[in-house]
Design an enzyme around this catalytic site. Structure first.
Site, PDB file in Angstrom:
ATOM      1  N   SER A   1      22.269  16.307  -1.474  1.00 47.51           N
ATOM      2  CA  SER A   1      20.843  15.929  -1.505  1.00 47.51           C
ATOM      3  C   SER A   1      20.354  15.989  -0.122  1.00 47.51           C
ATOM      4  O   SER A   1      20.383  17.015   0.674  1.00 47.51           O
ATOM      5  CB  SER A   1      20.529  14.688  -2.085  1.00 47.51           C
TER       6      SER A   1
ATOM      7  N   HIS B   1      19.194  19.751  -6.070  1.00 51.30           N
ATOM      8  CA  HIS B   1      18.363  19.191  -7.430  1.00 51.30           C
ATOM      9  C   HIS B   1      17.552  20.425  -7.891  1.00 51.30           C
ATOM     10  O   HIS B   1      16.718  20.204  -8.678  1.00 51.30           O
ATOM     11  CB  HIS B   1      17.845  18.075  -7.185  1.00 51.30           C
TER      12      HIS B   1
END
Length: 246
Positions: free
Chosen positions: A129, A164
């Protein structure tokens, strides 16, 4: 002749913080030649969240490595000790959280410069992330609330990164729009479950812990259009446990 270290970094779409199988963590450690690699977790993007640190230690203390943590919100090391510590690591693993805050704190403490030095010396840099976003020239982020672009990364990986890609509403369309309009440069979109290894700026391995997860190359193509290309990923499987003789 002196051996020139390879420049290596890995973008992770999973690991100890999201998965129970440990496949991506084992894959990270497999990239290091040391028998017991030193692995430093940097949880800056989460504000050094204690539960995140505990989860890392629980996952890596059971592996054949020497895990450690670099806290910056309650920093203990002076500049010389900080440099010595980071340059002694085989792997620096950066956790998720707020990408913009991560970069600001690193720059305040000089960690950005030290990570560049470690990278030049052959340390494997990786993360999930925000810990994937930070290495590129730019990234797709929710650091400021709504999804937007951040053209302020460390630039160790050319182009941009979007984490993501498959799991958060709006990620795919928003990142594609940023690349199509050249707000962000062409880059890499990482679905959850994927690991992508770059060596000297080139993609040298792409793996996934789940058959459906993919890595994408996203590039501008004409006026406000994009070209999205799915790249093959090698499926990771758990090591077979030896069976006891009957």
């Amino acid at each position: 002749m002196a051996v020139v270290p390879e420049h290596r970094l890995a973008l992770l779409g999973g690991g100890f913080s999201t998965d129970d199988d440990g496949l991506l963590d084992d894959w990270v450690l497999d990239q290091v030649r040391a028998a017991r690699p030193k692995v430093c977790f940097v949880p800056t993007a989460s504000g050094d969240a204690p539960a995140y640190v505990e989860k890392f230690l629980a996952a890596y203390k059971s592996r054949s490595c020497e895990p450690s943590v670099l806290p910056l919100f309650r920093r203990e090391l002076d500049d010389d000790a900080l440099r010595t510590f980071l340059l002694s690591q085989d792997v620096v693993y950066v956790g998720g959280g707020n990408t913009a805050n991560l970069l600001a704190v690193w720059r305040a403490h000089g960690v950005d410069r030290l990570l560049r030095e470690a990278f030049d010396r052959g340390t494997l840099l990786c993360g999930i992330s925000a810990g994937a976003n930070c290495w590129a020239d730019g990234s797709h982020t929710d650091s400021f609330g709504p999804l937007t672009h951040l053209s302020d990364g460390l630039g160790l990986l050319s182009g941009s990164v979007c984490p993501h890609y498959d799991s958060e509403p709006g990620r795919r369309s928003s990142y594609q729009a940023a690349v199509a309009t050249r707000t962000l440069p062409a880059g890499w979109a990482v679905e959850d479950g994927v690991g992508a290894l770059f060596t000297d700026g080139l993609l040298t391995d792409a793996v996934t812990r789940t058959p459906q997860a993919l890595l994408y190359r996203v590039e501008p193509d004409g006026d406000d259009e994009i070209k999205e290309r799915a790249l093959p990923c090698r499926l990771l499987v758990a090591a077979q446990q030896p069976t006891s003789p009957a």
